[in-house]
Design a protein around this motif. Structure first.
Motif, mmCIF file in Angstrom:
data_model
loop_
_atom_site.group_PDB
_atom_site.id
_atom_site.type_symbol
_atom_site.label_atom_id
_atom_site.label_comp_id
_atom_site.label_asym_id
_atom_site.label_seq_id
_atom_site.Cartn_x
_atom_site.Cartn_y
_atom_site.Cartn_z
ATOM 1 N N GLY A 139 0.794 -1.212 0.000
ATOM 2 C CA GLY A 139 0.000 0.000 0.000
ATOM 3 C C GLY A 139 0.828 1.264 0.000
ATOM 4 O O GLY A 139 0.288 2.359 0.105
ATOM 5 N N LEU A 140 2.142 1.122 -0.117
ATOM 6 C CA LEU A 140 3.023 2.284 -0.158
ATOM 7 C C LEU A 140 2.739 3.145 -1.381
ATOM 8 O O LEU A 140 2.487 2.635 -2.468
ATOM 9 C CB LEU A 140 4.488 1.838 -0.207
ATOM 10 C CG LEU A 140 5.153 1.393 1.093
ATOM 11 C CD1 LEU A 140 6.507 0.778 0.779
ATOM 12 C CD2 LEU A 140 5.324 2.572 2.031
ATOM 13 N N VAL A 159 -0.083 19.659 -8.424
ATOM 14 C CA VAL A 159 -1.315 19.061 -8.950
ATOM 15 C C VAL A 159 -1.475 17.637 -8.423
ATOM 16 O O VAL A 159 -2.570 17.227 -8.023
ATOM 17 C CB VAL A 159 -1.319 19.071 -10.493
ATOM 18 C CG1 VAL A 159 -2.544 18.329 -11.026
ATOM 19 C CG2 VAL A 159 -1.305 20.496 -11.021
ATOM 20 N N LEU A 160 -0.381 16.875 -8.413
ATOM 21 C CA LEU A 160 -0.419 15.510 -7.882
ATOM 22 C C LEU A 160 -0.826 15.519 -6.414
ATOM 23 O O LEU A 160 -1.685 14.731 -5.994
ATOM 24 C CB LEU A 160 0.953 14.856 -8.039
ATOM 25 C CG LEU A 160 1.121 13.472 -7.402
ATOM 26 C CD1 LEU A 160 0.232 12.443 -8.094
ATOM 27 C CD2 LEU A 160 2.591 13.032 -7.463
ATOM 28 N N GLU A 161 -0.227 16.403 -5.644
ATOM 29 C CA GLU A 161 -0.539 16.496 -4.211
ATOM 30 C C GLU A 161 -2.015 16.815 -3.986
ATOM 31 O O GLU A 161 -2.677 16.197 -3.136
ATOM 32 C CB GLU A 161 0.332 17.574 -3.571
ATOM 33 C CG GLU A 161 0.090 17.774 -2.082
ATOM 34 C CD GLU A 161 0.973 18.872 -1.521
ATOM 35 O OE1 GLU A 161 1.869 18.563 -0.721
ATOM 36 O OE2 GLU A 161 0.765 20.053 -1.892
ATOM 37 N N ILE A 197 -5.648 2.943 -9.668
ATOM 38 C CA ILE A 197 -5.152 1.976 -8.685
ATOM 39 C C ILE A 197 -6.041 2.012 -7.443
ATOM 40 O O ILE A 197 -6.409 3.086 -6.962
ATOM 41 C CB ILE A 197 -3.691 2.301 -8.308
ATOM 42 C CG1 ILE A 197 -2.804 2.198 -9.554
ATOM 43 C CG2 ILE A 197 -3.181 1.368 -7.212
ATOM 44 C CD1 ILE A 197 -1.406 2.723 -9.344
ATOM 45 N N ARG A 198 -6.381 0.856 -6.925
ATOM 46 C CA ARG A 198 -7.256 0.783 -5.753
ATOM 47 C C ARG A 198 -6.631 1.488 -4.556
ATOM 48 O O ARG A 198 -5.416 1.529 -4.402
ATOM 49 C CB ARG A 198 -7.535 -0.678 -5.383
ATOM 50 C CG ARG A 198 -8.287 -1.464 -6.442
ATOM 51 C CD ARG A 198 -8.707 -2.820 -5.902
ATOM 52 N NE ARG A 198 -7.616 -3.487 -5.179
ATOM 53 C CZ ARG A 198 -7.770 -4.613 -4.482
ATOM 54 N NH1 ARG A 198 -8.950 -5.178 -4.404
ATOM 55 N NH2 ARG A 198 -6.732 -5.165 -3.871
ATOM 56 N N ASP A 199 -7.484 2.014 -3.681
ATOM 57 C CA ASP A 199 -7.018 2.776 -2.522
ATOM 58 C C ASP A 199 -6.044 1.994 -1.654
ATOM 59 O O ASP A 199 -5.090 2.557 -1.109
ATOM 60 C CB ASP A 199 -8.208 3.218 -1.658
ATOM 61 C CG ASP A 199 -9.019 4.324 -2.321
ATOM 62 O OD1 ASP A 199 -8.583 4.802 -3.386
ATOM 63 O OD2 ASP A 199 -10.069 4.702 -1.783
ATOM 64 N N ASP A 200 -6.291 0.685 -1.489
ATOM 65 C CA ASP A 200 -5.451 -0.102 -0.584
ATOM 66 C C ASP A 200 -4.245 -0.719 -1.289
ATOM 67 O O ASP A 200 -3.483 -1.471 -0.683
ATOM 68 C CB ASP A 200 -6.266 -1.202 0.106
ATOM 69 C CG ASP A 200 -7.001 -2.098 -0.882
ATOM 70 O OD1 ASP A 200 -7.045 -1.751 -2.076
ATOM 71 O OD2 ASP A 200 -7.536 -3.134 -0.450
ATOM 72 N N ASP A 201 -4.068 -0.420 -2.571
ATOM 73 C CA ASP A 201 -2.877 -0.854 -3.293
ATOM 74 C C ASP A 201 -1.889 0.312 -3.360
ATOM 75 O O ASP A 201 -2.260 1.469 -3.214
ATOM 76 C CB ASP A 201 -3.223 -1.309 -4.713
ATOM 77 C CG ASP A 201 -3.972 -2.639 -4.714
ATOM 78 O OD1 ASP A 201 -3.839 -3.380 -3.722
ATOM 79 O OD2 ASP A 201 -4.691 -2.917 -5.686
ATOM 80 N N ALA A 204 -7.223 14.977 -2.124
ATOM 81 C CA ALA A 204 -8.680 14.944 -2.256
ATOM 82 C C ALA A 204 -9.227 13.537 -2.057
ATOM 83 O O ALA A 204 -10.388 13.360 -1.678
ATOM 84 C CB ALA A 204 -9.091 15.475 -3.628
ATOM 85 N N GLU A 205 -8.370 12.535 -2.306
ATOM 86 C CA GLU A 205 -8.781 11.138 -2.145
ATOM 87 C C GLU A 205 -8.195 10.528 -0.871
ATOM 88 O O GLU A 205 -8.270 9.312 -0.677
ATOM 89 C CB GLU A 205 -8.300 10.319 -3.355
ATOM 90 C CG GLU A 205 -8.818 10.800 -4.695
ATOM 91 C CD GLU A 205 -10.282 10.476 -4.903
ATOM 92 O OE1 GLU A 205 -10.763 9.504 -4.273
ATOM 93 O OE2 GLU A 205 -10.938 11.184 -5.693
ATOM 94 N N SER A 206 -7.604 11.381 -0.012
ATOM 95 C CA SER A 206 -6.952 10.917 1.231
ATOM 96 C C SER A 206 -5.901 9.854 0.930
ATOM 97 O O SER A 206 -5.803 8.829 1.609
ATOM 98 C CB SER A 206 -7.989 10.370 2.222
ATOM 99 O OG SER A 206 -8.902 11.371 2.589
ATOM 100 N N ARG A 207 -5.100 10.112 -0.105
ATOM 101 C CA ARG A 207 -4.080 9.148 -0.531
ATOM 102 C C ARG A 207 -2.733 9.862 -0.682
ATOM 103 O O ARG A 207 -2.124 9.845 -1.737
ATOM 104 C CB ARG A 207 -4.486 8.498 -1.856
ATOM 105 C CG ARG A 207 -5.797 7.741 -1.802
ATOM 106 C CD ARG A 207 -6.264 7.320 -3.186
ATOM 107 N NE ARG A 207 -5.383 6.342 -3.789
ATOM 108 C CZ ARG A 207 -5.513 5.899 -5.041
ATOM 109 N NH1 ARG A 207 -6.476 6.371 -5.815
ATOM 110 N NH2 ARG A 207 -4.688 4.995 -5.524
ATOM 111 N N ASN A 208 -2.280 10.496 0.381
ATOM 112 C CA ASN A 208 -1.038 11.253 0.311
ATOM 113 C C ASN A 208 0.172 10.343 0.100
ATOM 114 O O ASN A 208 0.149 9.155 0.443
ATOM 115 C CB ASN A 208 -0.844 12.060 1.598
ATOM 116 C CG ASN A 208 -1.911 13.126 1.765
ATOM 117 O OD1 ASN A 208 -2.311 13.759 0.791
ATOM 118 N ND2 ASN A 208 -2.385 13.312 2.985
ATOM 119 N N LEU A 209 1.236 10.921 -0.452
ATOM 120 C CA LEU A 209 2.473 10.171 -0.642
ATOM 121 C C LEU A 209 3.077 9.795 0.707
ATOM 122 O O LEU A 209 3.036 10.575 1.660
ATOM 123 C CB LEU A 209 3.487 11.008 -1.429
ATOM 124 C CG LEU A 209 3.156 11.307 -2.888
ATOM 125 C CD1 LEU A 209 4.172 12.290 -3.460
ATOM 126 C CD2 LEU A 209 3.133 10.027 -3.717
#
Length: 216
Positions: free
Chosen positions: A4-5, A99-101, A79-83, A106-111
């Motif tokens: 999930g990294l 833009v990526l950030e 890509i799925r949230d948990d992948d 917005a999807e709670s998927r920060n780096l």
């Protein structure tokens, strides 16, 4: 850290980002998103995004950020949230990073981490100057100075050196990197996600540093 990294591999041409991305992909079961491969896929398949990019390329113009961003984000958001995923070759400038950030936030998927592979210029010139590619299977090969250029050890095809791996082109690529991409160091350092590793070492030694930086 484990599966999930969400990672970015960052460094100059010849730093070994692609090699390290493949090792991390296999270890953590991540999706490797290489910007160059993705561009070639869209162009080859004639997708709507590929056709947009081709319009600019046919006119000899650089593909604008908005098209590049759309191509990469289209893949990232599939890509799925948990992948997890590894971005290799993107972002290339602060605008793309912002833009990526915004999109990931917005999807709670920060780096999770941005791994900066730092390599000295003499080592980069040595590596890139000895980089050859098979015309048939596109497998990369490293030829040391003074070593005979033989055929591909995978398929027997002819090896050749790309124009952008010629000495003058290499120095130009490094200059562009230093001017356009290096500012990303400050951007990601301010976000607290940047880790630095020395890329002057062997592949295995660099990989050990990367894993240590990831806490793996």
């Amino acid at each position: 850290m484990a599966q999930g990294l969400r990672l970015v591999l960052f460094g100059p041409p010849g730093a070994g980002k692609g090699t390290q991305a493949q090792l991390l992909r296999d270890r953590f079961d991540l999706t490797h998103i290489a910007s160059g491969d993705l561009f070639r896929h869209h162009l080859g398949q004639g997708t709507p995004l590929g056709l947009r990019a081709k319009e600019y390329m046919n006119k000899g113009e650089l593909v604008p950020d908005e098209v590049t961003i759309d191509i990469i984000l289209d893949e990232v958001m599939s890509i799925r949230d948990d992948d997890g995923f590894i971005l290799d070759g993107f972002p290339r400038n602060p605008n793309q990073a912002q833009v990526l950030e915004k999109k990931l936030s917005a999807e709670s998927r920060n780096l999770d981490k941005v791994v900066h592979i730092d390599v000295s210029e003499p080592e980069l010139l040595r590596r890139l100057g000895g980089r050859y590619v098979c015309r048939a299977c596109q497998a990369p090969h490293s030829i040391r100075e003074g070593e005979e250029v033989k055929n591909c050890d995978q398929c027997g095809g002819e090896l050749y050196q790309r124009d952008d791996d010629a000495p003058v082109a290499i120095k130009k690529r490094l200059a562009v990197y230093n001017e356009e991409t290096s500012p990303l160091l400050g951007f990601y350092r301010s976000r607290g996600v940047l880790v630095d590793v020395s890329g002057d070492n062997t592949v295995d030694e660099v990989n050990k540093q990367v894993l240590a930086a990831l806490g793996a």
